[in-house]
Design an enzyme around this catalytic site. Structure first.
Site, PDB file in Angstrom:
ATOM      1  N   GLY A   1     -10.048  -7.375  -2.328  1.00  0.00           N
ATOM      2  CA  GLY A   1      -8.888  -8.188  -2.695  1.00  0.00           C
ATOM      3  C   GLY A   1      -7.679  -7.277  -2.717  1.00  0.00           C
ATOM      4  O   GLY A   1      -7.649  -6.272  -1.997  1.00  0.00           O
TER       5      GLY A   1
ATOM      6  N   THR B   1       3.626  -0.974   4.962  1.00  0.00           N
ATOM      7  CA  THR B   1       2.623  -1.195   6.018  1.00  0.00           C
ATOM      8  C   THR B   1       3.143  -2.284   6.953  1.00  0.00           C
ATOM      9  O   THR B   1       3.395  -3.411   6.522  1.00  0.00           O
ATOM     10  CB  THR B   1       1.289  -1.634   5.392  1.00  0.00           C
ATOM     11  OG1 THR B   1       0.874  -0.600   4.507  1.00  0.00           O
ATOM     12  CG2 THR B   1       0.220  -1.851   6.458  1.00  0.00           C
TER      13      THR B   1
ATOM     14  N   LYS C   1      13.926  -4.656 -13.238  1.00  0.00           N
ATOM     15  CA  LYS C   1      12.998  -3.541 -13.002  1.00  0.00           C
ATOM     16  C   LYS C   1      13.742  -2.205 -13.103  1.00  0.00           C
ATOM     17  O   LYS C   1      13.275  -1.246 -13.724  1.00  0.00           O
ATOM     18  CB  LYS C   1      12.410  -3.706 -11.593  1.00  0.00           C
ATOM     19  CG  LYS C   1      11.075  -3.055 -11.392  1.00  0.00           C
ATOM     20  CD  LYS C   1      10.562  -3.288  -9.982  1.00  0.00           C
ATOM     21  CE  LYS C   1       9.373  -4.183  -9.930  1.00  0.00           C
ATOM     22  NZ  LYS C   1       8.714  -4.227  -8.620  1.00  0.00           N
TER      23      LYS C   1
ATOM     24  N   ASP D   1      15.974  -0.728  -6.172  1.00  0.00           N
ATOM     25  CA  ASP D   1      15.296  -2.023  -6.082  1.00  0.00           C
ATOM     26  C   ASP D   1      16.348  -3.112  -6.266  1.00  0.00           C
ATOM     27  O   ASP D   1      17.347  -2.925  -6.960  1.00  0.00           O
ATOM     28  CB  ASP D   1      14.201  -2.161  -7.153  1.00  0.00           C
ATOM     29  CG  ASP D   1      13.119  -3.130  -6.706  1.00  0.00           C
ATOM     30  OD1 ASP D   1      12.028  -2.675  -6.310  1.00  0.00           O
ATOM     31  OD2 ASP D   1      13.376  -4.357  -6.733  1.00  0.00           O
TER      32      ASP D   1
ATOM     33  N   GLY E   1     -20.247  -5.967  -3.971  1.00  0.00           N
ATOM     34  CA  GLY E   1     -19.537  -6.594  -5.084  1.00  0.00           C
ATOM     35  C   GLY E   1     -19.069  -7.979  -4.727  1.00  0.00           C
ATOM     36  O   GLY E   1     -19.753  -8.710  -3.998  1.00  0.00           O
TER      37      GLY E   1
ATOM     38  N   LYS F   1      -9.156  -4.834  -8.943  1.00  0.00           N
ATOM     39  CA  LYS F   1     -10.120  -3.742  -9.110  1.00  0.00           C
ATOM     40  C   LYS F   1      -9.781  -3.002 -10.389  1.00  0.00           C
ATOM     41  O   LYS F   1      -8.706  -3.202 -10.951  1.00  0.00           O
ATOM     42  CB  LYS F   1     -10.101  -2.798  -7.906  1.00  0.00           C
ATOM     43  CG  LYS F   1      -8.816  -2.032  -7.749  1.00  0.00           C
ATOM     44  CD  LYS F   1      -8.967  -0.988  -6.667  1.00  0.00           C
ATOM     45  CE  LYS F   1      -7.780  -0.063  -6.672  1.00  0.00           C
ATOM     46  NZ  LYS F   1      -7.923   1.095  -5.850  1.00  0.00           N
TER      47      LYS F   1
ATOM     48  N   CYS G   1      -3.280  -5.400  -0.237  1.00  0.00           N
ATOM     49  CA  CYS G   1      -3.278  -4.741   1.072  1.00  0.00           C
ATOM     50  C   CYS G   1      -4.337  -5.267   2.029  1.00  0.00           C
ATOM     51  O   CYS G   1      -3.994  -5.823   3.079  1.00  0.00           O
ATOM     52  CB  CYS G   1      -3.456  -3.233   0.892  1.00  0.00           C
ATOM     53  SG  CYS G   1      -2.034  -2.491   0.092  1.00  0.00           S
TER      54      CYS G   1
ATOM     55  N   LEU H   1     -19.049   1.689   0.277  1.00  0.00           N
ATOM     56  CA  LEU H   1     -20.328   1.026   0.489  1.00  0.00           C
ATOM     57  C   LEU H   1     -20.824   0.485  -0.843  1.00  0.00           C
ATOM     58  O   LEU H   1     -22.007   0.570  -1.149  1.00  0.00           O
ATOM     59  CB  LEU H   1     -21.353   1.996   1.084  1.00  0.00           C
ATOM     60  CG  LEU H   1     -21.247   2.284   2.582  1.00  0.00           C
ATOM     61  CD1 LEU H   1     -22.379   3.185   3.047  1.00  0.00           C
ATOM     62  CD2 LEU H   1     -21.233   0.995   3.407  1.00  0.00           C
TER      63      LEU H   1
ATOM     64  N   GLU I   1      -4.177   1.845  -5.531  1.00  0.00           N
ATOM     65  CA  GLU I   1      -3.747   1.548  -6.899  1.00  0.00           C
ATOM     66  C   GLU I   1      -4.836   2.014  -7.864  1.00  0.00           C
ATOM     67  O   GLU I   1      -6.018   1.928  -7.561  1.00  0.00           O
ATOM     68  CB  GLU I   1      -3.483   0.050  -7.052  1.00  0.00           C
ATOM     69  CG  GLU I   1      -2.242  -0.365  -6.288  1.00  0.00           C
ATOM     70  CD  GLU I   1      -1.999  -1.857  -6.299  1.00  0.00           C
ATOM     71  OE1 GLU I   1      -2.502  -2.551  -7.190  1.00  0.00           O
ATOM     72  OE2 GLU I   1      -1.299  -2.328  -5.390  1.00  0.00           O
TER      73      GLU I   1
HETATM   74  N1  NAD Z   1       0.081  -1.458  -3.156  1.00  0.00           N
HETATM   75  C1  NAD Z   1      -0.656  -0.597  -2.459  1.00  0.00           C
HETATM   76  O1  NAD Z   1      -1.714  -0.143  -2.897  1.00  0.00           O
HETATM   77  C2  NAD Z   1      -0.183  -0.151  -1.104  1.00  0.00           C
HETATM   78  C3  NAD Z   1      -0.782   0.962  -0.497  1.00  0.00           C
HETATM   79  C4  NAD Z   1      -0.335   1.379   0.747  1.00  0.00           C
HETATM   80  C5  NAD Z   1       0.684   0.665   1.384  1.00  0.00           C
HETATM   81  N2  NAD Z   1       1.218  -0.426   0.789  1.00  0.00           N
HETATM   82  C6  NAD Z   1       2.317  -1.127   1.488  1.00  0.00           C
HETATM   83  O2  NAD Z   1       3.558  -0.713   0.921  1.00  0.00           O
HETATM   84  C7  NAD Z   1       4.489  -1.797   0.924  1.00  0.00           C
HETATM   85  C8  NAD Z   1       4.974  -2.058  -0.497  1.00  0.00           C
HETATM   86  O3  NAD Z   1       3.854  -2.472  -1.262  1.00  0.00           O
HETATM   87  P1  NAD Z   1       3.931  -2.573  -2.855  1.00  0.00           P
HETATM   88  O4  NAD Z   1       2.571  -2.896  -3.319  1.00  0.00           O
HETATM   89  O5  NAD Z   1       4.649  -1.378  -3.399  1.00  0.00           O
HETATM   90  O6  NAD Z   1       4.891  -3.856  -2.995  1.00  0.00           O
HETATM   91  P2  NAD Z   1       5.574  -4.405  -4.309  1.00  0.00           P
HETATM   92  O7  NAD Z   1       5.701  -5.856  -4.108  1.00  0.00           O
HETATM   93  O8  NAD Z   1       4.891  -3.877  -5.526  1.00  0.00           O
HETATM   94  O9  NAD Z   1       7.028  -3.731  -4.291  1.00  0.00           O
HETATM   95  C9  NAD Z   1       8.029  -4.048  -3.371  1.00  0.00           C
HETATM   96  C10 NAD Z   1       9.371  -3.832  -4.072  1.00  0.00           C
HETATM   97  O10 NAD Z   1      10.425  -3.969  -3.108  1.00  0.00           O
HETATM   98  C11 NAD Z   1      11.531  -4.589  -3.746  1.00  0.00           C
HETATM   99  N3  NAD Z   1      12.429  -5.148  -2.747  1.00  0.00           N
HETATM  100  C12 NAD Z   1      12.225  -6.210  -1.932  1.00  0.00           C
HETATM  101  N4  NAD Z   1      13.323  -6.392  -1.151  1.00  0.00           N
HETATM  102  C13 NAD Z   1      14.206  -5.442  -1.477  1.00  0.00           C
HETATM  103  C14 NAD Z   1      15.509  -5.096  -1.019  1.00  0.00           C
HETATM  104  N5  NAD Z   1      16.129  -5.801  -0.065  1.00  0.00           N
HETATM  105  N6  NAD Z   1      16.131  -4.047  -1.577  1.00  0.00           N
HETATM  106  C15 NAD Z   1      15.515  -3.324  -2.538  1.00  0.00           C
HETATM  107  N7  NAD Z   1      14.291  -3.591  -3.018  1.00  0.00           N
HETATM  108  C16 NAD Z   1      13.641  -4.630  -2.487  1.00  0.00           C
HETATM  109  C17 NAD Z   1      10.872  -5.637  -4.644  1.00  0.00           C
HETATM  110  O11 NAD Z   1      11.731  -6.063  -5.665  1.00  0.00           O
HETATM  111  C18 NAD Z   1       9.665  -4.867  -5.161  1.00  0.00           C
HETATM  112  O12 NAD Z   1       9.948  -4.195  -6.377  1.00  0.00           O
HETATM  113  C19 NAD Z   1       3.753  -2.978   1.557  1.00  0.00           C
HETATM  114  O13 NAD Z   1       4.038  -2.994   2.926  1.00  0.00           O
HETATM  115  C20 NAD Z   1       2.295  -2.630   1.325  1.00  0.00           C
HETATM  116  O14 NAD Z   1       1.459  -3.211   2.288  1.00  0.00           O
HETATM  117  C21 NAD Z   1       0.837  -0.840  -0.447  1.00  0.00           C
END
Ligand code: NAD
Length: 490
Positions: free
Chosen positions: A294, A138, A53, A48, A290, A357, A297, A287, A172
């Site tokens: 939110g 995504t 972090k 990261d 609520g 949620k 995603c 279904l 999540e």
């Molecule tokens: N959160 C979910 O429930 C969920 C579920 C399925 C898919 N997704 C998709 O997964 C992707 C990530 O979502 P998330 O919720 O984990 O995001 P997040 O914001 O929690 O985490 C992203 C991480 O990437 C790091 N980051 C950003 N740029 C960087 C770089 N250049 N080098 C290294 N690290 C870097 C950030 O510091 C951060 O810790 C998104 O596209 C999201 O749509 C999320």
């Protein structure tokens, strides 16, 4: 057998062929993926750009709230799972590089892919041997083509890297079990070589061997689960992710529309939803009426999916309505609060739930948080409690009118009403006598339908929920919320 709370060492079974993996982005998806890949037997470096972090993770602390994650992190040995800020070192040490950085929405509704591009450039500059580069974030259709182009422009020769789209479907709050027991694993690539490596990574989940390990994290049902593997083109895989989220959001908006009709005709949406969901073609999940969807995603993915459809001349107009219904749902709830309490200025309200949620500390696009902001904006004072999201909420709302309580019951002390805004399981089993004793007025607005109206009436509450007739405490003038007297707008 389930993994106990204490640390369990995970010996790698002979059937696993370990793959060296780098995961870029230690967020909700990247961190869970990294820990779970290590758990099933691979060697993982998680990267990261946020040094704080990484330091926290190196010390064995988890920066997010996610069941199982801490136990699994602690059970890995330092060679199977490492954390670093050096993307270049991680790429060089790995066969497969997963991109799991954020793709937040731009003003236009499109996904901001600049983080993905920045990572692709860095990967390209670090490549010294064949790599599989995997889109886990995504992203809209065509992103895999763009990643390939960025790699080429930055010096990667043909055959030195293959691109795979491998969307993530975890939720999540149940992210670890969702990752280890997925319904399906989508691998979108035109490269047989990359496909074989990806199959090797996921084999323990596809053949069910992970679930048979004595140390495996188990599901409640205790069944052996084998994930279905589906190979597609990269573009199809990208579309599968957006279309899946759009479909789930559509189910939520659909049942919320039905709930509003139920209120008008004095029907019970819970009965209606159960009746619909028993049809196996429809299914009962998502279904639940609520306050609307939110999180990080659905809102952004629906916007991005709509936008790409528009750009390609195949407008997904249905999604516009899905969004509109979702936005209206919060206003509708707010109107019910106003029509029951009259003026909000000067009222003291107890709020249970701030996360988008139950089961998570994530407040991104949280309906609960947006309602709290509206209530404060109308002059109410809030005392709120959330089991995991209070630190994040405190950073998001800086107002002298928001106080955070140490427990659900403490939040209610002397309040003019209680609002339940997030579906944490513990909010569904409150001691109702205690709730009544603590509130100044026995009025409950339940945005998640956690209680039965009949029970609440019997216990002496005025109770307003979603898609069900409101009930009134015996002391209330009986006029406010029947089907014949629609909710008044203040
Ligand atoms: N959160 C979910 O429930 C969920 C579920 C399925 C898919 N997704 C998709 O997964 C992707 C990530 O979502 P998330 O919720 O984990 O995001 P997040 O914001 O929690 O985490 C992203 C991480 O990437 C790091 N980051 C950003 N740029 C960087 C770089 N250049 N080098 C290294 N690290 C870097 C950030 O510091 C951060 O810790 C998104 O596209 C999201 O749509 C999320």
């Amino acid at each position: 057998m389930s993994k106990s709370k204490e640390v369990v060492s995970s010996a790698i079974p002979a059937s696993v062929e370990p793959v060296r993996i780098a995961v870029i982005g230690c967020g909700y998806v990247g961190l869970v993926a990294a820990v779970c890949f290590a758990e099933i037997g691979h060697s993982v470096i998680c990267i990261d750009s946020d040094a704080e972090k990484i330091e926290c993770l190196q010390q064995g602390r988890i920066p997010i709230h996610e069941p199982w994650l801490e136990e699994l992190l602690r059970s890995q040995n330092p060679t199977s799972l490492r954390f670093s800020t050096s993307l270049a070192d991680a790429v060089r040490a790995s066969q497969v590089v997963f991109i799991a950085v954020g793709t937040p929405p731009l003003e236009s509704g499109d996904a901001d892919l600049s983080y993905v591009e920045a990572v692709a450039v860095e990967i390209a500059r670090s490549i010294d041997s064949y790599k599989v580069v995997v889109e886990k974030s995504t992203v809209p259709v065509y992103t895999s083509d763009w990643i390939a182009r960025v790699l080429r422009r930055n010096g990667v020769r043909p055959g030195e890297a293959d691109i795979v789209s491998n969307p993530e479907f975890l939720r999540e709050g149940t992210a670890v079990t969702d990752f280890l027991y997925p319904d399906r694993i989508i691998i979108g690539t035109c490269s047989d070589r990359a496909f074989r490596i990806m199959e090797r990574i996921y084999r323990p989940l596809i053949d069910g061997s992970y679930s048979r390990r004595p140390s495996a994290v188990t599901l409640f049902s205790n069944e052996t689960r084998q994930a279905t593997l589906l190979r597609t083109s990269a573009k199809s895989a990208e579309l599968i992710k957006h279309a899946s989220n759009a479909f789930l959001a559509m189910k939520i908006s659909f049942i919320n529309s039905v709930a509003n009709l139920c209120e008008q005709v004095n029907a019970n949406v819970e009965e209606v939803a159960r009746g619909i969901g028993l049809d196996r073609r429809i299914g009962s999940q998502f279904l639940r009426p609520g306050l609307g969807y939110g999180g990080s995603c659905f809102p952004k993915d629906i916007k991005a999916f709509y936008s790409i459809g528009e750009q390609m001349g195949a407008e997904l107009t249905l999604l516009r309505e899905v969004e509109r219904i979702n936005e209206r749902q919060r206003d509708h709830f707010l109107r019910k609060v106003r029509s029951t309490l009259w003026n909000l200025r000067g009222k003291h309200l107890a709020v249970l739930g701030l996360a988008f949620k139950g089961g998570t500390d994530d407040i991104r696009e949280s309906p609960a948080l947006s309602l709290v902001k509206s209530l404060i904006g109308e002059g109410a004072t809030i005392t709120a409690f959330d089991p995991a999201a209070m630190a994040n909420a405190r950073r998001a709302i800086v107002s002298p009118r928001l106080e955070l309580a140490e427990s659900a019951l403490q939040a209610m002390d002397g309040a003019d009403a209680l609002l339940i805004l997030t579906d944490w399981p513990e909010f569904a089993s409150l001691d109702l006598s205690e709730v009544k004793a603590r509130l100044a007025q026995p009025i409950v607005f339940d945005g998640r339908n956690l209680y039965h109206p009949a029970v609440m009436a019997e216990r002496g509450f005025t109770y307003v929920s979603i898609g069900r007739a409101a009930v009134e405490a015996a002391t209330e003038p009986s006029e406010l919320h029947s089907a014949a007297t629609p909710y008044r707008v203040a």
